[in-house]
Motif scaffolding. Structure first.
Motif, PDB file in Angstrom:
ATOM      1  N   ASP A 264     -32.729 -31.001  19.600  1.00  0.00           N
ATOM      2  CA  ASP A 264     -32.707 -29.650  20.146  1.00  0.00           C
ATOM      3  C   ASP A 264     -32.944 -28.743  18.951  1.00  0.00           C
ATOM      4  O   ASP A 264     -32.206 -28.833  17.954  1.00  0.00           O
ATOM      5  CB  ASP A 264     -31.353 -29.298  20.768  1.00  0.00           C
ATOM      6  N   ILE A 265     -33.977 -27.913  19.028  1.00  0.00           N
ATOM      7  CA  ILE A 265     -34.254 -26.981  17.931  1.00  0.00           C
ATOM      8  C   ILE A 265     -34.502 -25.583  18.479  1.00  0.00           C
ATOM      9  O   ILE A 265     -34.868 -25.408  19.645  1.00  0.00           O
ATOM     10  CB  ILE A 265     -35.473 -27.408  17.075  1.00  0.00           C
ATOM     11  N   GLU A 266     -34.275 -24.611  17.640  1.00  0.00           N
ATOM     12  CA  GLU A 266     -34.775 -23.260  17.859  1.00  0.00           C
ATOM     13  C   GLU A 266     -35.949 -23.150  16.893  1.00  0.00           C
ATOM     14  O   GLU A 266     -35.857 -23.613  15.755  1.00  0.00           O
ATOM     15  CB  GLU A 266     -33.717 -22.215  17.522  1.00  0.00           C
ATOM     16  N   PHE A 267     -37.065 -22.571  17.354  1.00  0.00           N
ATOM     17  CA  PHE A 267     -38.209 -22.490  16.450  1.00  0.00           C
ATOM     18  C   PHE A 267     -39.001 -21.221  16.672  1.00  0.00           C
ATOM     19  O   PHE A 267     -38.868 -20.538  17.682  1.00  0.00           O
ATOM     20  CB  PHE A 267     -39.115 -23.717  16.600  1.00  0.00           C
TER      21      PHE A 267
ATOM     22  N   VAL B  34     -47.102 -20.361  10.014  1.00  0.00           N
ATOM     23  CA  VAL B  34     -45.726 -20.390   9.525  1.00  0.00           C
ATOM     24  C   VAL B  34     -44.862 -20.973  10.645  1.00  0.00           C
ATOM     25  O   VAL B  34     -44.877 -20.474  11.771  1.00  0.00           O
ATOM     26  CB  VAL B  34     -45.228 -18.988   9.125  1.00  0.00           C
ATOM     27  N   PHE B  35     -44.154 -22.054  10.327  1.00  0.00           N
ATOM     28  CA  PHE B  35     -43.292 -22.739  11.279  1.00  0.00           C
ATOM     29  C   PHE B  35     -41.868 -22.699  10.749  1.00  0.00           C
ATOM     30  O   PHE B  35     -41.601 -23.136   9.631  1.00  0.00           O
ATOM     31  CB  PHE B  35     -43.762 -24.189  11.446  1.00  0.00           C
ATOM     32  N   SER B  36     -40.977 -22.141  11.535  1.00  0.00           N
ATOM     33  CA  SER B  36     -39.574 -22.051  11.163  1.00  0.00           C
ATOM     34  C   SER B  36     -38.770 -22.757  12.249  1.00  0.00           C
ATOM     35  O   SER B  36     -39.029 -22.543  13.438  1.00  0.00           O
ATOM     36  CB  SER B  36     -39.180 -20.581  11.069  1.00  0.00           C
ATOM     37  N   ALA B  37     -37.830 -23.613  11.848  1.00  0.00           N
ATOM     38  CA  ALA B  37     -37.034 -24.341  12.832  1.00  0.00           C
ATOM     39  C   ALA B  37     -35.594 -24.473  12.367  1.00  0.00           C
ATOM     40  O   ALA B  37     -35.332 -24.652  11.176  1.00  0.00           O
ATOM     41  CB  ALA B  37     -37.627 -25.723  13.070  1.00  0.00           C
ATOM     42  N   THR B  38     -34.674 -24.389  13.319  1.00  0.00           N
ATOM     43  CA  THR B  38     -33.259 -24.659  13.081  1.00  0.00           C
ATOM     44  C   THR B  38     -32.878 -25.859  13.936  1.00  0.00           C
ATOM     45  O   THR B  38     -33.089 -25.850  15.154  1.00  0.00           O
ATOM     46  CB  THR B  38     -32.378 -23.445  13.459  1.00  0.00           C
TER      47      THR B  38
END
Length: 152
Positions: free
Chosen positions: A19-22, A141-145
């Protein structure tokens, strides 16, 4: 004194469900896609929901880690291929279809898949379609938590 077993840190592996936030955007450009506030994107590494290049960036991360990556076109959606531009007669399109620059149309392939094509020119009775990925040639640009990792 006996030591209790240490809690094991779960890391993203090639077999993880996540499960990610992106957030995905064009460098110095518009936002392409992001998870909604309070929502997560759930997927299995390798299931095809996320580009393999982006999945590989997540491997080795742990829960609650936020990572931000800048990818050149070769690492993301590639470079435009000049062979992916086609000129088609206007008569191939429905009469009521708007043939305006930038309009994206879904075309059926012989195998039944749908491929997007973007109108890049309309000249007389001809329409030029770009079948390259819309994000080809772009720095991404890819950002993920990482919100959760599930190991089977």
């Amino acid at each position: 004194m006996n030591q209790t077993s240490e809690s094991q840190v779960l890391l993203v592996t090639e077999n993880s469900r996540l499960d990610i936030e992106f957030e995905l955007s064009v460098f110095d450009g518009p936002l392409i896609e992001k998870t909604a506030e309070g929502e997560v994107f759930s997927f299995q590494i390798g299931d095809g929901q996320l580009l393999p290049q982006l999945e590989n960036l997540l491997i080795g991360l742990e829960v609650d880690t936020t990572a931000k990556f800048t990818l050149v076109p070769e690492q993301a959606f590639g470079r435009s291929d000049p062979n992916n531009f086609q000129v088609m007669p206007k008569s191939d399109f429905p009469a009521d279809m708007p043939l305006s620059l930038g309009h994206v149309i879904g075309f059926d392939t012989p195998t039944g898949d749908e491929v997007p094509g973007t109108i890049i020119a309309v000249n007389g009775d001809e329409v030029t379609i770009n079948f390259n990925h819309p994000l080809a040639d772009k720095v991404i640009v890819f950002s993920a938590t990482i919100k959760a990792i599930y190991q089977d």
